[in-house]
Structure formats: C-alpha cells, structure tokens
Design a protein around this motif. Structure first.
Motif, PDB file in Angstrom:
ATOM      1  N   MET A 106       0.822  -1.197   0.000  1.00 52.32           N
ATOM      2  CA  MET A 106       0.000   0.000   0.000  1.00 52.32           C
ATOM      3  C   MET A 106       0.860   1.252   0.000  1.00 52.32           C
ATOM      4  O   MET A 106       1.185   1.794   1.044  1.00 52.32           O
ATOM      5  CB  MET A 106      -0.884   0.023   1.238  1.00 52.32           C
ATOM      6  CG  MET A 106      -2.035  -0.935   1.191  1.00 52.32           C
ATOM      7  SD  MET A 106      -2.396  -1.536   2.814  1.00 52.32           S
ATOM      8  CE  MET A 106      -1.583  -3.124   2.786  1.00 52.32           C
ATOM      9  N   GLY A 107       1.221   1.718  -1.166  1.00 52.56           N
ATOM     10  CA  GLY A 107       1.974   2.965  -1.225  1.00 52.56           C
ATOM     11  C   GLY A 107       1.103   4.080  -0.670  1.00 52.56           C
ATOM     12  O   GLY A 107       0.109   4.450  -1.268  1.00 52.56           O
ATOM     13  N   PRO A 125      -0.433   1.266 -10.462  1.00 52.16           N
ATOM     14  CA  PRO A 125      -0.581   0.676 -11.789  1.00 52.16           C
ATOM     15  C   PRO A 125      -2.012   0.244 -12.090  1.00 52.16           C
ATOM     16  O   PRO A 125      -2.423   0.245 -13.242  1.00 52.16           O
ATOM     17  CB  PRO A 125       0.351  -0.531 -11.749  1.00 52.16           C
ATOM     18  CG  PRO A 125       0.528  -0.837 -10.305  1.00 52.16           C
ATOM     19  CD  PRO A 125       0.382   0.458  -9.570  1.00 52.16           C
ATOM     20  N   PHE A 126      -2.761  -0.090 -11.068  1.00 52.20           N
ATOM     21  CA  PHE A 126      -4.122  -0.556 -11.323  1.00 52.20           C
ATOM     22  C   PHE A 126      -5.002   0.589 -11.781  1.00 52.20           C
ATOM     23  O   PHE A 126      -5.830   0.427 -12.674  1.00 52.20           O
ATOM     24  CB  PHE A 126      -4.690  -1.234 -10.090  1.00 52.20           C
ATOM     25  CG  PHE A 126      -3.824  -2.364  -9.633  1.00 52.20           C
ATOM     26  CD1 PHE A 126      -3.490  -3.373 -10.516  1.00 52.20           C
ATOM     27  CD2 PHE A 126      -3.299  -2.396  -8.361  1.00 52.20           C
ATOM     28  CE1 PHE A 126      -2.669  -4.411 -10.125  1.00 52.20           C
ATOM     29  CE2 PHE A 126      -2.478  -3.426  -7.964  1.00 52.20           C
ATOM     30  CZ  PHE A 126      -2.153  -4.442  -8.848  1.00 52.20           C
ATOM     31  N   GLY A 176       2.328  -0.910  -5.389  1.00 52.85           N
ATOM     32  CA  GLY A 176       1.171  -1.705  -5.017  1.00 52.85           C
ATOM     33  C   GLY A 176       0.839  -2.757  -6.046  1.00 52.85           C
ATOM     34  O   GLY A 176      -0.174  -3.434  -5.957  1.00 52.85           O
ATOM     35  N   ARG A 177       1.722  -2.876  -7.023  1.00 52.94           N
ATOM     36  CA  ARG A 177       1.488  -3.850  -8.082  1.00 52.94           C
ATOM     37  C   ARG A 177       1.425  -5.272  -7.540  1.00 52.94           C
ATOM     38  O   ARG A 177       0.768  -6.136  -8.105  1.00 52.94           O
ATOM     39  CB  ARG A 177       2.613  -3.739  -9.118  1.00 52.94           C
ATOM     40  CG  ARG A 177       2.486  -4.651 -10.303  1.00 52.94           C
ATOM     41  CD  ARG A 177       3.625  -4.428 -11.276  1.00 52.94           C
ATOM     42  NE  ARG A 177       3.501  -3.174 -11.990  1.00 52.94           N
ATOM     43  CZ  ARG A 177       2.817  -3.033 -13.128  1.00 52.94           C
ATOM     44  NH1 ARG A 177       2.202  -4.069 -13.651  1.00 52.94           N
ATOM     45  NH2 ARG A 177       2.756  -1.872 -13.727  1.00 52.94           N
ATOM     46  N   PRO A 190      -9.214  -7.387 -13.487  1.00 54.65           N
ATOM     47  CA  PRO A 190      -8.405  -7.416 -12.267  1.00 54.65           C
ATOM     48  C   PRO A 190      -7.981  -6.033 -11.805  1.00 54.65           C
ATOM     49  O   PRO A 190      -7.798  -5.810 -10.613  1.00 54.65           O
ATOM     50  CB  PRO A 190      -7.193  -8.250 -12.668  1.00 54.65           C
ATOM     51  CG  PRO A 190      -7.133  -8.190 -14.152  1.00 54.65           C
ATOM     52  CD  PRO A 190      -8.545  -8.002 -14.631  1.00 54.65           C
ATOM     53  N   PHE A 191      -7.842  -5.110 -12.724  1.00 56.17           N
ATOM     54  CA  PHE A 191      -7.372  -3.790 -12.315  1.00 56.17           C
ATOM     55  C   PHE A 191      -8.452  -3.063 -11.538  1.00 56.17           C
ATOM     56  O   PHE A 191      -8.165  -2.392 -10.549  1.00 56.17           O
ATOM     57  CB  PHE A 191      -6.923  -2.989 -13.531  1.00 56.17           C
ATOM     58  CG  PHE A 191      -5.866  -3.707 -14.298  1.00 56.17           C
ATOM     59  CD1 PHE A 191      -4.701  -4.117 -13.667  1.00 56.17           C
ATOM     60  CD2 PHE A 191      -6.042  -4.031 -15.624  1.00 56.17           C
ATOM     61  CE1 PHE A 191      -3.734  -4.811 -14.349  1.00 56.17           C
ATOM     62  CE2 PHE A 191      -5.070  -4.729 -16.321  1.00 56.17           C
ATOM     63  CZ  PHE A 191      -3.911  -5.123 -15.678  1.00 56.17           C
ATOM     64  N   LEU A 215      -6.461   0.602 -15.405  1.00 55.66           N
ATOM     65  CA  LEU A 215      -7.911   0.654 -15.522  1.00 55.66           C
ATOM     66  C   LEU A 215      -8.310   1.800 -16.442  1.00 55.66           C
ATOM     67  O   LEU A 215      -9.113   1.645 -17.351  1.00 55.66           O
ATOM     68  CB  LEU A 215      -8.533   0.861 -14.136  1.00 55.66           C
ATOM     69  CG  LEU A 215     -10.047   0.958 -14.103  1.00 55.66           C
ATOM     70  CD1 LEU A 215     -10.675  -0.282 -14.710  1.00 55.66           C
ATOM     71  CD2 LEU A 215     -10.531   1.161 -12.673  1.00 55.66           C
ATOM     72  N   ARG A 261      -5.728  -8.680 -17.910  1.00 56.67           N
ATOM     73  CA  ARG A 261      -4.579  -8.574 -17.012  1.00 56.67           C
ATOM     74  C   ARG A 261      -3.285  -8.328 -17.765  1.00 56.67           C
ATOM     75  O   ARG A 261      -2.350  -7.733 -17.246  1.00 56.67           O
ATOM     76  CB  ARG A 261      -4.479  -9.866 -16.182  1.00 56.67           C
ATOM     77  CG  ARG A 261      -3.355  -9.883 -15.175  1.00 56.67           C
ATOM     78  CD  ARG A 261      -3.357 -11.189 -14.398  1.00 56.67           C
ATOM     79  NE  ARG A 261      -4.456 -11.259 -13.459  1.00 56.67           N
ATOM     80  CZ  ARG A 261      -4.415 -10.779 -12.216  1.00 56.67           C
ATOM     81  NH1 ARG A 261      -3.328 -10.198 -11.785  1.00 56.67           N
ATOM     82  NH2 ARG A 261      -5.450 -10.886 -11.431  1.00 56.67           N
ATOM     83  N   GLN A 313      -7.574  -2.938  -3.188  1.00 53.79           N
ATOM     84  CA  GLN A 313      -6.188  -2.736  -2.740  1.00 53.79           C
ATOM     85  C   GLN A 313      -5.447  -4.058  -2.535  1.00 53.79           C
ATOM     86  O   GLN A 313      -4.615  -4.198  -1.650  1.00 53.79           O
ATOM     87  CB  GLN A 313      -6.130  -1.911  -1.447  1.00 53.79           C
ATOM     88  CG  GLN A 313      -6.915  -0.630  -1.503  1.00 53.79           C
ATOM     89  CD  GLN A 313      -6.274   0.443  -2.376  1.00 53.79           C
ATOM     90  OE1 GLN A 313      -5.627   0.140  -3.369  1.00 53.79           O
ATOM     91  NE2 GLN A 313      -6.447   1.684  -2.009  1.00 53.79           N
ATOM     92  N   LYS A 314      -5.803  -5.021  -3.352  1.00 52.26           N
ATOM     93  CA  LYS A 314      -5.119  -6.322  -3.316  1.00 52.26           C
ATOM     94  C   LYS A 314      -4.889  -6.734  -4.758  1.00 52.26           C
ATOM     95  O   LYS A 314      -5.752  -6.537  -5.609  1.00 52.26           O
ATOM     96  CB  LYS A 314      -6.008  -7.388  -2.642  1.00 52.26           C
ATOM     97  CG  LYS A 314      -6.089  -7.280  -1.134  1.00 52.26           C
ATOM     98  CD  LYS A 314      -4.893  -7.959  -0.477  1.00 52.26           C
ATOM     99  CE  LYS A 314      -4.664  -7.428   0.943  1.00 52.26           C
ATOM    100  NZ  LYS A 314      -3.997  -6.091   0.978  1.00 52.26           N
ATOM    101  N   SER A 315      -3.752  -7.334  -5.029  1.00 51.39           N
ATOM    102  CA  SER A 315      -3.440  -7.613  -6.429  1.00 51.39           C
ATOM    103  C   SER A 315      -3.460  -9.095  -6.779  1.00 51.39           C
ATOM    104  O   SER A 315      -3.431  -9.455  -7.939  1.00 51.39           O
ATOM    105  CB  SER A 315      -2.069  -7.051  -6.764  1.00 51.39           C
ATOM    106  OG  SER A 315      -1.070  -7.791  -6.082  1.00 51.39           O
ATOM    107  N   LYS A 316      -3.479  -9.944  -5.767  1.00 52.35           N
ATOM    108  CA  LYS A 316      -3.379 -11.380  -6.042  1.00 52.35           C
ATOM    109  C   LYS A 316      -2.149 -11.681  -6.906  1.00 52.35           C
ATOM    110  O   LYS A 316      -2.184 -12.562  -7.761  1.00 52.35           O
ATOM    111  CB  LYS A 316      -4.652 -11.878  -6.729  1.00 52.35           C
ATOM    112  CG  LYS A 316      -5.792 -12.134  -5.776  1.00 52.35           C
ATOM    113  CD  LYS A 316      -6.195 -13.585  -5.841  1.00 52.35           C
ATOM    114  CE  LYS A 316      -7.030 -14.043  -4.676  1.00 52.35           C
ATOM    115  NZ  LYS A 316      -7.077 -15.486  -4.608  1.00 52.35           N
ATOM    116  N   THR A 317      -1.133 -10.914  -6.701  1.00 54.31           N
ATOM    117  CA  THR A 317       0.087 -11.086  -7.487  1.00 54.31           C
ATOM    118  C   THR A 317       1.286 -10.977  -6.560  1.00 54.31           C
ATOM    119  O   THR A 317       1.292 -10.151  -5.657  1.00 54.31           O
ATOM    120  CB  THR A 317       0.179  -9.991  -8.577  1.00 54.31           C
ATOM    121  OG1 THR A 317      -1.002 -10.000  -9.362  1.00 54.31           O
ATOM    122  CG2 THR A 317       1.394 -10.211  -9.460  1.00 54.31           C
ATOM    123  N   ASN A 374      -8.549  -4.852  -8.200  1.00 54.65           N
ATOM    124  CA  ASN A 374      -7.381  -4.533  -7.390  1.00 54.65           C
ATOM    125  C   ASN A 374      -7.421  -3.104  -6.892  1.00 54.65           C
ATOM    126  O   ASN A 374      -7.045  -2.811  -5.766  1.00 54.65           O
ATOM    127  CB  ASN A 374      -6.101  -4.745  -8.205  1.00 54.65           C
ATOM    128  CG  ASN A 374      -5.942  -6.179  -8.650  1.00 54.65           C
ATOM    129  OD1 ASN A 374      -6.594  -7.075  -8.111  1.00 54.65           O
ATOM    130  ND2 ASN A 374      -5.110  -6.420  -9.630  1.00 54.65           N
TER     131      ASN A 374
END
Lengths: 336, 336
Positions: free
Chosen positions: A1-2, A51-52, B116-117, B51-52, A56, A117, B59-63, B55
């Motif tokens: 979490m930046g 990036p999300f 946060g990627r 996903p974006f 997006l 993705r 605030q979760k990326s599953k990555t 996410n």
DNA sequence: TTTATTTACGTAAACGTTTACGGAATAATA
DNA sequence: TATTATTCCGTAAACGTTTACGTAAATAAA
C-alpha cells in the motif's frame, strides 16, 4: 500500500492532480518549472503511480504473460531469460505460468488472461492434445505469439526453429559417421514441432535408402522410469547403432541404458539429442546436441509481440524460423 | 480488452452490477436461483472480472513478485517452479524479475514494486553489495521473504539452507577420502550465504589441523574467462588435492583445467561443488554435489509469504533453514 | 485597441469493480 | 393486526489514475 498517491502529491505542491499527472508524463501543456517541481517532489516522496488505476483508466497493463510447460528446463528458462531482458528494457512486467504439459491447466490460464490482465501472451504449447477452440478464443481478443512448441493448425504468429532441417542434418551426421540403423526417440508428436523433427528423420532415412522400420521409433512413455525401460528395451532388442532423441529428457536415459548394457558410446551407439542441455560438453562422453537458440527465440518472440503492440507488425499468421546449431561432440565420433 | 464487463453481464440478466458482483463472490445476500443464473451467464459469456478494477477497489493484487539473479540457472528455475506451484493453487499470479547480479537493477525493481502492483515479494539477493536502505524501505511497506541468497544484516523472514554445515561436511568428506590440501572457490562473499559456506570450510580445516592458507582461497573474477584462468592458475600453482566450489559456475572450469593440466579427477584432485547442477550424475567423472532443496525452498518461501498475507505468521525476523544434501559421486572417490 | 492565439493549469468524467447503505417485499413474531 | 426480522436486491460512492474540455492570463496579430 503505497501511502502516497497523486492527490497527496498534488496537494503538497499546490497543484491539481491533473497537472501532476501531466507533468509526470512530460506533457507539453506543462511549464518546465512546474515539471521540475513535480519531478523533484515525486522523487522525494518516492511516488509511484498506482498501476491498477493507470491500467484501468488506460486499458493497458504494461504486462505480458509467458506460458511454458516447465520453468525448470534449460531451454525454457533461457527463453524466459530472453523475454525478460526485452521486457525490462521496455519497462514491461512479465507474468510466468507453467502448464506441466497439461492442456487443461493451459486452457485455464488462457481463460483467466482474458480479463485484460496482460496486453499479450507468449506461449509454448503443452504436449497434450491442443484445445484449439480456447486458444482461438484468446487470440481473437489478445495478441498471442507462439514460440518453439507450435501447432500448424492454430493460426497466429510463430517463432520456431528449423526442426525439419535440423533433424535431417542430424541423421546425415550419424550416417556420415557410419551409422546403419538409426532409431528415433519420439516426443512432442502432438505438435508441429515434433512432427517436423520426425519427418526430417524419416526423409533422411529415405534419402539414404534405409528401410522404414517402425520399430526404430520409440514413443516416450508416461514417466521417466517407463522411458528408461522403453529405451533400454529399444537398444537391447533393435540394436540400433545411432539414436536421435527429440528431447533431452530421453537422451539422458540412453547413457544409463548403455552403461547397463555394456555398450560404448560412441563406438557401439552414436547419440544426438535436442536441445539445450546445460553441460552437454562435460558428459561422458560429451553429447552431440542440436542446440536451439533459446535466448534468441525469447528475444525474437517478445520483440514481435511488442511490434504488434506498436502496430509495427502486420503479419498475423507468419512463422519465423531460427536456425538450430548441430554441435558435434564425442557421442557421434566416427569409428576410426 | 475483454469486451464483456459486469455491467453488460448485469444488463443481460436484468440485474444490477452489485447483485452480479455479489453473486459471483457467493455472497449470502443473494438467492441461490439468482446465483445460479449469474454463474451460468458468466460462464456462457466468458466473463472474467477486470483485475485492475478489482485490485484498485480492493487494494489487493493477487500477485507476487519473484526477484532472482538469473532465471536460467538450475537452482533458481527450480525454486521458481516451487513458487509457481504454490501460487497457482491459490490463484495467485507470479511476476518474474532478474537482476543479473546488479544491485542497481535490483533496487530499481524494488522501487517500482512500491506502487502496489504486488502483494508481496520473494527475493534472492544479487551478489553486488547490498543496498540495505532501499530494501528496508520496501520491506517496511510490503511483506518480503528472502530465500537462499540472504543477508544477516537485513531484517526479515528468510529461507536458507544449512550453508555452514554443508560446507563443513563437504570438507570432512574430502578429508575422509584422503585430501590434505583443500582449496576453496569463493563466491557470494558479499552475502551471508557465501560467508557461512566459507566459515564452514575454514572451521573444518581448523578441526583437521590444516594450515590456514589464504592462497588456497580463490575469489571469483569478473567473467568466465577470467575464472578459468584463475582456477587453472590455482591448481597449477598451489597443487591442491581437493577443491570445494561454492557455486557451480566455478566447478565446471575445474574439469577443463584438469583436462588441460593432465590431472585426473578424482585421483589427483577431488572436487565437490554447490549446488543443483542438472546432470552432475553424467559428468565425467560424475560430480559430488551439495544439493540444495531448490523446489522446496521455493515452496517454503511462497508458503510463508501467503501465511503473512493471511496473518497466520507472526515472526518478522526468523530464518528457516532447510537441509542440503551431500551427494557423493565419483569426483571425490577415495584412492584405493 | 480589439481580436485571435498560445500557454498553463483546473474541473470533472471515466475506467470496472466492490461494498456501505438503504429499501421493498416477504416471513416471523407479538 | 401491528410490529419486527429476514431476505434479496438496487443506488451510489470509492479506489487512483488519465484526459477531454474549459478557462484565465499572457502573448501575438489585426
């Protein structure tokens, strides 16, 4: 979490988020003083755009997916190395997936990637019968580049090696060094990659007027134990004086089988194998290999994908062939 | 660009996006009939949530990110294999980055990941002097698990192998097989991983009352050519009868050097090397190796990371040690 | 001076989700 | 019957960006 985001950054600078965003993207609409201020503050606060949010908004992910049968394989890891190299230079991110040769897993990955993705996919197909349907569905929506493990029946961009010629030449090399009865260890036969190798072998036999003996073609089994048994059996029963192995996993058991059968490589049996075995040079005896330019294949495949992204590539259905390299070593040394 | 999104899906079903979202996530607020309808339509239309958007909202990326020095290395590719296996089962995505042993590149990757990627990072450090500052900054914001290439001065969760013991035992094995003068090929010495191996070597020498001869410790050079020259020189000048190589890249040149110097392994020189050389068994002579459980390290590291995600792990600064395996082969066979 | 152009920035909408909140309909309880 | 609880779903806001559009000020052209 930046913790820091563009709004806080803008607030800090008494600017709007829009201005900050534009400054960071070096827009001409922003004065150079402002740009400098923004850059400085961004650096100071360690700001990285989320990036999300960008993805997006922009519908671009700056991410590509690489799908391979196995990572822990010298060929594939070298190819991934090449891909990663290209991606890094362009600030792209690389997602890795391995199918373990299961087309079910492969399909599941592909379906998941329809979410947007990634901007594109590099894939080396699993051996299991290919699910053309699903692959078509994906490549209709996303740029897909196939590399090495390709399938003629599936349309798309492909990077492969000269499988036919390299197999043909390998057989010629065996013949030139005195082989009269050459066996073939068959794998990948559900793919064009494997078929072309086989065809090269068959055509080379024909060219040399060797009989077309089905018993000399051994299809790989379910696991390495079975493979070992099959190979040992092949060597004991058919007594070939030369073997061309279409994958490296089938070449190693030959060494063990020969040891057990008290056969000497290369005197009694000469051996050539695909493809990028790490230390073929140091095997006992050193192994003649058909070396695929693995790293270059990765570079090339990634390069084409990025060209597609930039609309600098217009061939939807071309196959680029890179040359393999027959590296002659002791395992095929002629009897003098 | 997945053309289908949750709104269109909702529209198709005469439902609101909220209901569809909840149905897909199996919320108790939605009737089972509606859930069934939604699931069916989602499947039919091949809907995959963007996903974006998810996410960004969640605030979760599953990555997760994996940072390694090189992909095309048997140890690391096996470790990645293990990581990918765990990730796949949990529907996580794996980003791969290679540093090529450059801490500059390493830092740049780490900084970029602050965006946060990814939800967490698995890293095996580069050899170059470590930039503690930046790593600290990242691990303050994100869960980070270090594996194999670790550094004692950097706080955090670590998965390593018994570097000290394995080196000690390797030297003991050489001594037991008659070695009187054992050289050490030093690498990774900027990392704890390397230091512990060296210390194990030194302590074993001391235990055997061998002199502490600095000339027997060869530090690896800038490239493989230089390494070869250094090794050849070491063998020619110091005439060791045993060598422990701290990385596999330094073991291979020993074979070549011995060939050139007309020395026989293991008669004149016995050799042991770290770590996961692919075909050590088939080298000439087969190479005694200290095998690290690479796959398991990957599995373990990923497992810890996921435990941290699920708040099922509370040790912020522990080191988990997995056992290496000394595999005795011909290169250390005693003279009979 | 008046008008057009350019420069430099702000406002607000949009990307596709998820979820807090609210509300209508139904069922349960008093 | 009146009240409360439960079930099921919709509305709208929020996540952090980017960018079309608007605009005020400065500059150039008339």
């Amino acid at each position: 979490m930046g913790e820091i985001n563009i709004k806080k950054l803008a607030c800090e600078l008494n600017l709007s988020a829009a201005t900050v965003s534009r400054a960071l993207r070096d827009s001409h609409e922003i004065s150079s003083e402002t740009k400098a201020r923004v850059l400085e503050m961004a650096k100071k606060l360690n700001y990285e755009p989320n990036p999300f949010a960008s993805n997006l908004r922009g519908q671009k992910s700056k991410t590509i997916a690489v799908i391979v049968p196995e990572i822990a394989n010298n060929f594939f890891s070298l190819a991934i190395n090449g891909i990663e190299d290209v991606a890094r230079k362009l600030d792209y991110h690389v997602l890795i997936y391995q199918t373990h040769e299961s087309s079910e897993i492969e399909t599941s990955f592909l379906m998941r990637l329809l979410s947007g993705r990634v901007d594109g996919i590099l894939i080396s197909l699993a051996c299991e019968t290919v699910d053309k349907e699903h692959i078509k569905k994906v490549s209709d929506q996303l740029p897909v580049v196939f590399f090495d493990r390709v399938h003629d029946d599936i349309e798309g961009m492909k990077i492969a090696t000269d499988d036919y010629e390299s197999a043909y030449n390998a057989v010629q090399h065996l013949v030139e060094n005195g082989c009269k009865k050459i066996a073939y260890l068959l794998a990948l036969n559900t793919l064009s990659t494997g078929n072309k190798r086989l065809q090269g072998y068959l055509d080379a036999l024909k060219y040399n007027n060797f009989p077309d003996d089905k018993n000399l073609i051994m299809e790989s089994g379910a696991n390495s134990d079975e493979n070992y048994a099959l190979i040992k059996n092949l060597i004991a029963e058919q007594k070939p004086d030369g073997i061309l192995s279409s994958i490296e996993d089938l070449a190693m058991p030959c060494y063990y089988a020969c040891k057990e059968l008290k056969l000497n490589i290369p005197r009694d049996l000469k051996l050539i194998s695909y493809s990028n075995l790490a230390h073929a040079e140091l095997l006992n005896p050193s192994l003649t290999t058909i070396n695929q330019p693995a790293f270059e294949i990765g570079v090339e495949a990634a390069g084409i994908l990025f060209k597609i992204f930039n609309k600098r590539w217009y061939e939807p259905n071309e196959t680029i062939i890179l040359k393999s390299n027959l590296i002659k070593r002791e395992s095929t040394r002629g009897n003098v």
